[in-house]
Design a protein around this motif. Structure first.
Motif, PDB file in Angstrom:
ATOM      1  N   ARG A  50       0.885  -1.175   0.000  1.00  0.00           N
ATOM      2  CA  ARG A  50       0.000   0.000   0.000  1.00  0.00           C
ATOM      3  C   ARG A  50       0.913   1.213   0.000  1.00  0.00           C
ATOM      4  NH1 ARG A  50      -5.270  -0.933   1.439  1.00  0.00           N
ATOM      5  NH2 ARG A  50      -5.649  -3.077   2.079  1.00  0.00           N
ATOM      6  N   HIS A  51       0.394   2.343  -0.503  1.00  0.00           N
ATOM      7  CA  HIS A  51       1.215   3.555  -0.442  1.00  0.00           C
ATOM      8  C   HIS A  51       0.343   4.788  -0.283  1.00  0.00           C
ATOM      9  CE1 HIS A  51       1.364   5.441  -4.715  1.00  0.00           C
ATOM     10  NE2 HIS A  51       0.213   4.840  -4.560  1.00  0.00           N
ATOM     11  N   ILE A  52       1.007   5.831   0.154  1.00  0.00           N
ATOM     12  CA  ILE A  52       0.424   7.164   0.204  1.00  0.00           C
ATOM     13  C   ILE A  52       1.311   8.012  -0.696  1.00  0.00           C
ATOM     14  CG2 ILE A  52      -0.086   9.177   1.644  1.00  0.00           C
ATOM     15  CD1 ILE A  52      -0.313   7.198   4.038  1.00  0.00           C
ATOM     16  N   LEU A  53       0.702   8.733  -1.622  1.00  0.00           N
ATOM     17  CA  LEU A  53       1.438   9.589  -2.552  1.00  0.00           C
ATOM     18  C   LEU A  53       0.937  11.018  -2.409  1.00  0.00           C
ATOM     19  CD1 LEU A  53       3.207  10.244  -5.069  1.00  0.00           C
ATOM     20  CD2 LEU A  53       1.241   9.578  -6.456  1.00  0.00           C
ATOM     21  N   CYS A  54       1.851  11.931  -2.194  1.00  0.00           N
ATOM     22  CA  CYS A  54       1.527  13.359  -2.094  1.00  0.00           C
ATOM     23  C   CYS A  54       2.479  14.153  -2.974  1.00  0.00           C
ATOM     24  CB  CYS A  54       1.651  13.849  -0.652  1.00  0.00           C
ATOM     25  SG  CYS A  54       0.573  13.004   0.510  1.00  0.00           S
ATOM     26  N   GLU A  55       1.966  15.189  -3.582  1.00  0.00           N
ATOM     27  CA  GLU A  55       2.806  16.054  -4.404  1.00  0.00           C
ATOM     28  C   GLU A  55       3.755  16.868  -3.535  1.00  0.00           C
ATOM     29  OE1 GLU A  55       2.352  19.816  -7.497  1.00  0.00           O
ATOM     30  OE2 GLU A  55       0.593  18.623  -7.001  1.00  0.00           O
ATOM     31  N   GLU A  92      -2.865  11.364  -2.973  1.00  0.00           N
ATOM     32  CA  GLU A  92      -3.346  12.027  -4.176  1.00  0.00           C
ATOM     33  C   GLU A  92      -3.311  11.087  -5.380  1.00  0.00           C
ATOM     34  OE1 GLU A  92      -0.788  15.470  -4.272  1.00  0.00           O
ATOM     35  OE2 GLU A  92      -1.511  16.124  -2.315  1.00  0.00           O
ATOM     36  N   CYS A  93      -3.057   9.818  -5.117  1.00  0.00           N
ATOM     37  CA  CYS A  93      -3.044   8.792  -6.148  1.00  0.00           C
ATOM     38  C   CYS A  93      -4.447   8.190  -6.227  1.00  0.00           C
ATOM     39  CB  CYS A  93      -2.030   7.708  -5.768  1.00  0.00           C
ATOM     40  SG  CYS A  93      -1.927   6.336  -6.930  1.00  0.00           S
ATOM     41  N   PRO A  94      -4.897   7.767  -7.398  1.00  0.00           N
ATOM     42  CA  PRO A  94      -6.203   7.108  -7.486  1.00  0.00           C
ATOM     43  C   PRO A  94      -6.328   5.895  -6.555  1.00  0.00           C
ATOM     44  CG  PRO A  94      -5.421   7.644  -9.685  1.00  0.00           C
ATOM     45  CD  PRO A  94      -4.299   7.967  -8.723  1.00  0.00           C
ATOM     46  N   PHE A 105       2.562  -6.903  -7.191  1.00  0.00           N
ATOM     47  CA  PHE A 105       3.213  -6.499  -8.432  1.00  0.00           C
ATOM     48  C   PHE A 105       4.615  -7.085  -8.496  1.00  0.00           C
ATOM     49  CE2 PHE A 105       3.765  -2.974  -5.459  1.00  0.00           C
ATOM     50  CZ  PHE A 105       5.112  -2.689  -5.529  1.00  0.00           C
ATOM     51  N   PRO A 106       5.065  -7.400  -9.732  1.00  0.00           N
ATOM     52  CA  PRO A 106       6.392  -7.993  -9.915  1.00  0.00           C
ATOM     53  C   PRO A 106       7.473  -6.935 -10.014  1.00  0.00           C
ATOM     54  CG  PRO A 106       5.299  -7.850 -12.020  1.00  0.00           C
ATOM     55  CD  PRO A 106       4.317  -7.338 -10.984  1.00  0.00           C
ATOM     56  N   ARG A 107       8.708  -7.392  -9.852  1.00  0.00           N
ATOM     57  CA  ARG A 107       9.852  -6.509 -10.102  1.00  0.00           C
ATOM     58  C   ARG A 107       9.749  -6.023 -11.549  1.00  0.00           C
ATOM     59  NH1 ARG A 107      13.914  -6.816  -6.247  1.00  0.00           N
ATOM     60  NH2 ARG A 107      13.761  -8.631  -4.906  1.00  0.00           N
ATOM     61  N   GLY A 108      10.080  -4.760 -11.739  1.00  0.00           N
ATOM     62  CA  GLY A 108      10.056  -4.198 -13.077  1.00  0.00           C
ATOM     63  C   GLY A 108       8.769  -3.464 -13.419  1.00  0.00           C
ATOM     64  N   LYS A 109       7.716  -3.646 -12.632  1.00  0.00           N
ATOM     65  CA  LYS A 109       6.450  -2.969 -12.944  1.00  0.00           C
ATOM     66  C   LYS A 109       6.437  -1.527 -12.439  1.00  0.00           C
ATOM     67  CE  LYS A 109       1.479  -3.060 -12.674  1.00  0.00           C
ATOM     68  NZ  LYS A 109       0.280  -3.669 -12.153  1.00  0.00           N
ATOM     69  N   MET A 110       6.938  -1.306 -11.237  1.00  0.00           N
ATOM     70  CA  MET A 110       6.953   0.040 -10.661  1.00  0.00           C
ATOM     71  C   MET A 110       8.289   0.714 -10.961  1.00  0.00           C
ATOM     72  SD  MET A 110       4.083   0.507  -9.174  1.00  0.00           S
ATOM     73  CE  MET A 110       2.687  -0.448  -8.644  1.00  0.00           C
ATOM     74  N   ALA A 111       8.231   2.027 -11.105  1.00  0.00           N
ATOM     75  CA  ALA A 111       9.426   2.776 -11.462  1.00  0.00           C
ATOM     76  C   ALA A 111      10.331   3.033 -10.266  1.00  0.00           C
ATOM     77  CB  ALA A 111       9.036   4.107 -12.091  1.00  0.00           C
ATOM     78  N   ALA A 128       9.967   5.068   5.536  1.00  0.00           N
ATOM     79  CA  ALA A 128      10.033   6.507   5.777  1.00  0.00           C
ATOM     80  C   ALA A 128       9.617   7.189   4.468  1.00  0.00           C
ATOM     81  CB  ALA A 128      11.451   6.901   6.158  1.00  0.00           C
ATOM     82  N   PRO A 129       9.212   8.449   4.528  1.00  0.00           N
ATOM     83  CA  PRO A 129       8.875   9.150   3.285  1.00  0.00           C
ATOM     84  C   PRO A 129      10.076   9.197   2.334  1.00  0.00           C
ATOM     85  CG  PRO A 129       8.112  10.406   5.183  1.00  0.00           C
ATOM     86  CD  PRO A 129       8.970   9.297   5.713  1.00  0.00           C
ATOM     87  N   PHE A 130       9.786   9.070   1.048  1.00  0.00           N
ATOM     88  CA  PHE A 130      10.835   9.158   0.031  1.00  0.00           C
ATOM     89  C   PHE A 130      10.252   9.806  -1.226  1.00  0.00           C
ATOM     90  CE2 PHE A 130       8.684   5.184  -0.670  1.00  0.00           C
ATOM     91  CZ  PHE A 130       8.607   5.052  -2.046  1.00  0.00           C
ATOM     92  N   LYS A 131      11.146  10.279  -2.076  1.00  0.00           N
ATOM     93  CA  LYS A 131      10.732  11.008  -3.275  1.00  0.00           C
ATOM     94  C   LYS A 131      10.920  10.169  -4.533  1.00  0.00           C
ATOM     95  CE  LYS A 131      11.161  15.319  -5.716  1.00  0.00           C
ATOM     96  NZ  LYS A 131      11.773  16.604  -5.890  1.00  0.00           N
ATOM     97  N   SER A 132       9.973  10.324  -5.453  1.00  0.00           N
ATOM     98  CA  SER A 132      10.086   9.757  -6.797  1.00  0.00           C
ATOM     99  C   SER A 132       9.731  10.867  -7.779  1.00  0.00           C
ATOM    100  CB  SER A 132       9.127   8.574  -6.979  1.00  0.00           C
ATOM    101  OG  SER A 132       7.804   9.035  -7.218  1.00  0.00           O
ATOM    102  N   THR A 133       9.698  10.540  -9.052  1.00  0.00           N
ATOM    103  CA  THR A 133       9.321  11.534 -10.052  1.00  0.00           C
ATOM    104  C   THR A 133       7.843  11.918  -9.935  1.00  0.00           C
ATOM    105  OG1 THR A 133       8.901   9.771 -11.643  1.00  0.00           O
ATOM    106  CG2 THR A 133      11.075  10.810 -11.712  1.00  0.00           C
ATOM    107  N   HIS A 134       7.047  11.106  -9.243  1.00  0.00           N
ATOM    108  CA  HIS A 134       5.611  11.367  -9.094  1.00  0.00           C
ATOM    109  C   HIS A 134       5.282  12.184  -7.849  1.00  0.00           C
ATOM    110  CE1 HIS A 134       4.786   8.676 -12.417  1.00  0.00           C
ATOM    111  NE2 HIS A 134       5.584   7.801 -11.858  1.00  0.00           N
TER     112      HIS A 134
END
Length: 146
Positions: A50-55, A92-94, A105-111, A128-134
């Motif tokens: 599960r995840h929480i995504l915020c801009e 803020e993710c659907p 999900f398998p390796r290679g599916k998520m960026a 812990a919180p971390f940053k991605s391109t999203h």
């Protein structure tokens, strides 16, 4: 000598203790299959998370503080149902409407870092919180399988 220690301290900013590069070595010794894989997960090919995504970083930090005060500061694991409530409130993710559930999900599916953190977080643990391109994320690992 002083430069090396400062570089390590400033690189993690105190946020990535659970999933940072140095922590992976320790977790591989305790969780990996004989420490064979560099990521310490042996032959694991799927993860359930599960995840929480915020801009905004401030918003993800607010969500993480709620996790800390409710469970993490006491050394407890965050119950998936409680993580789902926070995901519905903050993400803020659907997937937030589904409690942040990313499913299996398998390796290679998520960026990039999402995959790295999901596959390196122990089952039942919260990253812990971390940053991605999203944006900024928090991940709860719910399971692994081959």
């Amino acid at each position: 000598m002083g430069k090396d220690s400062k570089a390590k301290d400033s690189g993690g900013k105190g946020k990535g203790k659970q999933t940072g590069g140095g922590g992976d070595e320790n977790s591989s010794k305790s969780k990996g299959k004989g420490g064979k894989a560099a990521d310490g997960l042996g032959t694991c090919t799927y993860v359930k998370a599960r995840h929480i995504l915020c801009e905004k970083q401030g918003k993800i930090n607010e969500a993480y503080k709620k996790l800390q005060h409710g469970w993490l500061d006491n050394g407890d694991k965050v119950p998936p149902a409680e993580f789902a409530k926070l995901a519905a409130e903050y993400s803020e993710c659907p997937s937030g409407k589904k409690g942040g559930d990313l499913g299996w999900f398998p390796r290679g599916k998520m960026a990039g870092p999402v995959q790295d953190v999901a596959f390196s977080t122990q089952i039942g643990a919260t990253s812990a919180p971390f940053k991605s391109t999203h944006g900024y994320h928090i991940i709860l690992c719910e399971g692994r399988k081959n």
